[in-house]
Motif scaffolding. Structure first.
Motif, PDB file in Angstrom:
ATOM      1  N   VAL B 145       0.767  -1.112   0.094  1.00 22.14           N
ATOM      2  CA  VAL B 145      -0.152  -0.089  -0.078  1.00 22.14           C
ATOM      3  C   VAL B 145       0.844   1.278  -0.082  1.00 22.14           C
ATOM      4  CG1 VAL B 145      -1.831   1.228   1.105  1.00 22.14           C
ATOM      5  CG2 VAL B 145      -1.777  -1.124   1.330  1.00 22.14           C
ATOM      6  N   MET B 146       0.525   2.199  -1.036  1.00 20.55           N
ATOM      7  CA  MET B 146       1.342   3.543  -0.878  1.00 20.55           C
ATOM      8  C   MET B 146       0.667   4.626  -0.827  1.00 20.55           C
ATOM      9  SD  MET B 146       3.328   4.719  -4.644  1.00 20.55           S
ATOM     10  CE  MET B 146       3.977   6.235  -4.698  1.00 20.55           C
ATOM     11  N   ASP B 147       1.079   5.436   0.167  1.00 18.60           N
ATOM     12  CA  ASP B 147       0.609   6.867   0.358  1.00 18.60           C
ATOM     13  C   ASP B 147       1.460   7.611  -0.092  1.00 18.60           C
ATOM     14  OD1 ASP B 147      -1.083   8.713   1.380  1.00 18.60           O
ATOM     15  OD2 ASP B 147      -0.762   8.054   3.576  1.00 18.60           O
ATOM     16  N   THR B 148       0.988   8.806  -0.624  1.00 17.57           N
ATOM     17  CA  THR B 148       1.744   9.803  -1.220  1.00 17.57           C
ATOM     18  C   THR B 148       1.204  11.273  -1.149  1.00 17.57           C
ATOM     19  OG1 THR B 148       3.179  10.554  -2.947  1.00 17.57           O
ATOM     20  CG2 THR B 148       1.128   9.654  -3.642  1.00 17.57           C
ATOM     21  N   MET B 149       1.864  12.254  -1.686  1.00 17.83           N
ATOM     22  CA  MET B 149       1.213  13.670  -1.617  1.00 17.83           C
ATOM     23  C   MET B 149       1.446  14.334  -2.819  1.00 17.83           C
ATOM     24  SD  MET B 149       3.192  15.611   1.454  1.00 17.83           S
ATOM     25  CE  MET B 149       2.101  16.900   1.327  1.00 17.83           C
ATOM     26  N   ASN B 150       0.535  15.450  -3.084  1.00 17.48           N
ATOM     27  CA  ASN B 150       0.781  16.274  -4.264  1.00 17.48           C
ATOM     28  C   ASN B 150       2.223  16.826  -4.235  1.00 17.48           C
ATOM     29  OD1 ASN B 150       0.429  17.859  -2.077  1.00 17.48           O
ATOM     30  ND2 ASN B 150      -0.761  19.286  -2.968  1.00 17.48           N
ATOM     31  N   TYR B 151       2.965  17.102  -3.285  1.00 14.39           N
ATOM     32  CA  TYR B 151       4.242  17.596  -3.394  1.00 14.39           C
ATOM     33  C   TYR B 151       5.091  16.588  -4.261  1.00 14.39           C
ATOM     34  CZ  TYR B 151       9.005  19.120  -1.931  1.00 14.39           C
ATOM     35  OH  TYR B 151      10.302  19.325  -1.769  1.00 14.39           O
ATOM     36  N   TRP B 152       5.112  15.390  -4.063  1.00 12.84           N
ATOM     37  CA  TRP B 152       5.986  14.331  -4.797  1.00 12.84           C
ATOM     38  C   TRP B 152       5.336  14.649  -6.405  1.00 12.84           C
ATOM     39  CZ3 TRP B 152       9.627  14.185  -2.020  1.00 12.84           C
ATOM     40  CH2 TRP B 152       9.933  14.203  -0.717  1.00 12.84           C
ATOM     41  N   MET B 153       4.152  14.705  -6.612  1.00  8.42           N
ATOM     42  CA  MET B 153       3.846  14.920  -7.959  1.00  8.42           C
ATOM     43  C   MET B 153       4.315  16.038  -8.724  1.00  8.42           C
ATOM     44  SD  MET B 153      -0.287  13.799  -7.424  1.00  8.42           S
ATOM     45  CE  MET B 153      -0.821  12.352  -6.525  1.00  8.42           C
ATOM     46  N   ASP B 154       4.714  16.969  -7.869  1.00 11.98           N
ATOM     47  CA  ASP B 154       5.298  18.276  -8.346  1.00 11.98           C
ATOM     48  C   ASP B 154       6.546  18.092  -8.783  1.00 11.98           C
ATOM     49  OD1 ASP B 154       2.631  19.599  -8.169  1.00 11.98           O
ATOM     50  OD2 ASP B 154       3.211  20.284  -6.182  1.00 11.98           O
ATOM     51  N   VAL B 155       7.311  17.639  -7.534  1.00 14.29           N
ATOM     52  CA  VAL B 155       8.776  17.618  -7.589  1.00 14.29           C
ATOM     53  C   VAL B 155       9.349  16.142  -8.181  1.00 14.29           C
ATOM     54  CG1 VAL B 155       8.822  19.426  -5.998  1.00 14.29           C
ATOM     55  CG2 VAL B 155       9.195  16.903  -5.394  1.00 14.29           C
ATOM     56  N   ALA B 156       8.664  15.011  -8.267  1.00 18.88           N
ATOM     57  CA  ALA B 156       9.328  13.827  -8.496  1.00 18.88           C
ATOM     58  C   ALA B 156       8.387  12.920  -9.268  1.00 18.88           C
ATOM     59  CB  ALA B 156       9.709  13.302  -7.411  1.00 18.88           C
ATOM     60  N   LEU B 157       7.637  13.436 -10.079  1.00 21.45           N
ATOM     61  CA  LEU B 157       6.570  12.469 -10.615  1.00 21.45           C
ATOM     62  C   LEU B 157       6.848  11.471 -11.438  1.00 21.45           C
ATOM     63  CD1 LEU B 157       3.509  12.417 -11.354  1.00 21.45           C
ATOM     64  CD2 LEU B 157       3.834  13.776 -13.392  1.00 21.45           C
ATOM     65  N   GLU B 158       8.063  11.480 -12.282  1.00 22.32           N
ATOM     66  CA  GLU B 158       8.428  10.188 -12.803  1.00 22.32           C
ATOM     67  C   GLU B 158       8.855   8.791 -11.887  1.00 22.32           C
ATOM     68  OE1 GLU B 158       7.841   9.463 -15.859  1.00 22.32           O
ATOM     69  OE2 GLU B 158       6.849  11.478 -15.741  1.00 22.32           O
ATOM     70  N   ASP B 159       9.569   9.467 -10.764  1.00 27.32           N
ATOM     71  CA  ASP B 159      10.123   8.290  -9.657  1.00 27.32           C
ATOM     72  C   ASP B 159       8.647   7.860  -9.146  1.00 27.32           C
ATOM     73  OD1 ASP B 159      12.497   8.978 -10.128  1.00 27.32           O
ATOM     74  OD2 ASP B 159      12.704   9.954  -8.222  1.00 27.32           O
ATOM     75  N   LEU B 160       7.506   8.571  -8.879  1.00 25.86           N
ATOM     76  CA  LEU B 160       6.349   8.311  -8.352  1.00 25.86           C
ATOM     77  C   LEU B 160       5.662   7.414  -9.183  1.00 25.86           C
ATOM     78  CD1 LEU B 160       4.042  10.787  -6.534  1.00 25.86           C
ATOM     79  CD2 LEU B 160       3.197   8.572  -7.899  1.00 25.86           C
ATOM     80  N   LYS B 161       5.707   7.610 -10.470  1.00 30.60           N
ATOM     81  CA  LYS B 161       5.127   6.556 -11.278  1.00 30.60           C
ATOM     82  C   LYS B 161       5.917   5.405 -11.440  1.00 30.60           C
ATOM     83  CE  LYS B 161       2.482   9.895 -14.490  1.00 30.60           C
ATOM     84  NZ  LYS B 161       2.302  10.184 -15.739  1.00 30.60           N
ATOM     85  N   THR B 162       7.040   5.244 -11.516  1.00 28.92           N
ATOM     86  CA  THR B 162       7.970   4.140 -11.444  1.00 28.92           C
ATOM     87  C   THR B 162       7.375   3.309 -10.144  1.00 28.92           C
ATOM     88  OG1 THR B 162       9.658   5.175 -12.384  1.00 28.92           O
ATOM     89  CG2 THR B 162      10.159   3.231 -11.287  1.00 28.92           C
ATOM     90  N   VAL B 163       7.296   4.016  -8.839  1.00 28.81           N
ATOM     91  CA  VAL B 163       6.856   3.071  -7.645  1.00 28.81           C
ATOM     92  C   VAL B 163       5.519   2.735  -7.869  1.00 28.81           C
ATOM     93  CG1 VAL B 163       6.837   3.171  -5.259  1.00 28.81           C
ATOM     94  CG2 VAL B 163       8.384   4.698  -6.284  1.00 28.81           C
ATOM     95  N   LEU B 164       4.700   3.424  -8.463  1.00 29.35           N
ATOM     96  CA  LEU B 164       3.261   3.248  -8.503  1.00 29.35           C
ATOM     97  C   LEU B 164       3.078   1.580  -9.447  1.00 29.35           C
ATOM     98  CD1 LEU B 164       1.026   5.948  -9.846  1.00 29.35           C
ATOM     99  CD2 LEU B 164       0.798   4.460  -7.698  1.00 29.35           C
ATOM    100  N   LYS B 165       4.036   1.397 -10.234  1.00 26.55           N
ATOM    101  CA  LYS B 165       4.041   0.126 -10.835  1.00 26.55           C
ATOM    102  C   LYS B 165       4.175  -1.068 -10.042  1.00 26.55           C
ATOM    103  CE  LYS B 165       5.388   1.607 -15.509  1.00 26.55           C
ATOM    104  NZ  LYS B 165       6.276   2.915 -15.514  1.00 26.55           N
ATOM    105  N   ARG B 166       4.793  -0.846  -8.672  1.00 25.47           N
ATOM    106  CA  ARG B 166       4.951  -1.844  -7.950  1.00 25.47           C
ATOM    107  C   ARG B 166       3.993  -1.948  -6.675  1.00 25.47           C
ATOM    108  NH1 ARG B 166      11.476  -1.762  -7.650  1.00 25.47           N
ATOM    109  NH2 ARG B 166      10.984  -3.512  -6.410  1.00 25.47           N
TER     110      ARG B 166
END
Lengths: 305, 305
Positions: B145-166
């Motif tokens: 289960v992953m929690d995240t926030m808008n801040y990471w969508m602003d500054v690290a969207l690609e990394d966030l999307k990579t984690v999302l795959k898993r």
């Protein structure tokens, strides 16, 4: 025995991110009446239109078996007209035009055939008009539901509070509940509002569903998440019409039945927003409604042992 | 078998319309860990604190049986510090201070005793750190289960999307879902996000409850209307902790159990906001939780025949 609905019958011109309409039929009584007509047979409307409204438009109501003897036609005046533009979030809108026209001097007349009213919906209107309707009924209805809006809290608060003393259920949105009570918390707002007269309070929260307070209980109803909301106009009125239509149908007023009534109201409102104006509410059938109710049941159901 | 929770362990200083605190213990892992500890025995935390954190503060966690072997103490640095001020609506807040301190160089180390992790909560943290944790686990957990926030969508969207795959479940709020998907409608937003990797999406809506999307179904969970919300800090983390704690407890991941998990998460969150910081989550008992679950059942229940 009948369900009487008082409110505006109007022309609306609507613009949303999905498109815009010319003048289409709208108004609180129209939406509420159409919604209620799917749940109860004896729906009777009180309202007024101008000479421009036309028989075709009245047929939208009579086609659903709605009694329009109480709709006064003032030939030399124009029908109430509202136009608005919704923002992309569909929750906020700008009013572009409000032409009261025939509604400015509306003095509701109740046909004698309407005096069998047991269920009464006072749709969003000037509180003095709502009061006049209550005064002119020979018998106190079994259930009086009142819809109103922030505008009347701004310009006619004392009148509104006077009507409130005579209603059983008040239906308003969360912002209006905060304005009326001066409380931010919905629990505290409900406590205060229930001391103003109503036995039940419904908080309409649009895409976030609705809350019902009364009998020392709280019920939280979901809203059906929709892929597309084309036009929110009339959703609150459809909700109110479905709500009271269900209660008139089951002929029993208590918290348990009101919960179901809220689900029916929510279902009718969810149809309303799928097309512009009253379009969707003109063409529903009972199977569609039953199917949507099943969707609400599935949406909210959980079982913890 | 264990439930591993990764996230910040922090000091918070909070101001709300009801009062303010000096530095109190906070952080995503702290709130989530405490919440989960009431539902599951084997809760293990991954995080880092500075030399200023102190044994007394760690005891808040160990007192609940939470394993803190994975919390690295960096003696010559300071603990992550956040301070914020909530507006009167309690839904919006201003961040006054964010001092990353020890969190700036956080490189998560997983004790070998944590390698039995079957349930993993990636609390709100830099996506690269969340990824490192996934990389360093020898076995893929049963549920991530992953929690995240808008801040990471602003500054690290690609990394966030990579984690999302898993990850299996993503928990974000409605604004974040709109930002991540570019869709306003929650139904459309969910469709897009579920194509990014997760099998389930939870939309956290605070006082309006939560939505769960997955397996072609939607569940709408209510929030308990509260008379007083003292401090919303940590509510989302408590929700996530209660959610995964329940699933670890029942040891079965499906839509049915996830619905109940959301109710448990909502219940823990509803306690969290009743006092400042972690105060309430430190002193709960199982009877209180069971009673609150009953309140949620009563709140949402309706029966249409």
């Amino acid at each position: 025995m009948s369900l009487m609905i008082v409110g505006s019958v109007a022309f609306d011109a609507i613009e949303t991110p999905f498109g815009k309409t010319d003048k289409v039929v709208g108004g609180a009584a129209t939406f509420a009446g159409l919604a209620a007509s799917y749940l109860y047979d004896e729906v009777k409307l009180i309202g007024t239109v101008g000479g421009d409204f036309g028989k075709d438009n009245l047929n939208i109501l009579t086609a659903k078996g709605i009694d329009i003897d109480g709709i006064e036609i003032v030939d030399d005046q124009k029908t109430f007209f509202w136009s608005g533009k919704y923002h992309v979030d569909m929750n906020s809108r700008d009013t572009l035009t409000t032409e009261l026209n025939v509604l400015a001097d509306f003095d509701p007349k109740i046909p004698s055939s309407y005096q069998d009213c047991e269920y009464l919906l006072l749709g969003n209107l000037m509180p003095q008009v709502q009061m006049a309707v209550l005064d002119r009924l020979e018998t106190v209805p079994k259930l009086v539901v009142m819809d109103t809006m922030n505008y009347w809290m701004d310009v006619a608060l004392e009148d509104l509070k006077t009507v409130l003393k005579r209603v059983d259920v008040l239906a308003i949105n969360d912002g209006e509940a905060r304005q009326l009570s001066g409380e931010y918390s919905m629990v505290k707002a409900a406590e205060k509002i229930l001391q103003m007269g109503p036995s039940y309070l419904i908080i309409k929260k649009g895409e976030h569903g609705a809350l019902l307070f009364g009998e020392g209980q709280i019920f939280s109803a979901p809203a059906l998440p929709l892929a597309d909301v084309f036009d929110p106009t009339g959703a609150g009125d459809s909700f109110a019409g479905g709500f009271i239509g269900y209660l008139a149908h089951v002929q029993s007023v208590n918290f348990h039945n009101m919960k179901n009534a809220i689900i029916y109201g929510s279902a009718l409102a969810s149809f309303c927003v799928e097309k512009f104006g009253t379009e969707k509410l003109q063409q529903l059938n009972k199977e569609e409604i039953a199917h949507r109710i099943e969707q609400f049941v599935a949406l909210a159901k959980f079982e913890i042992k």
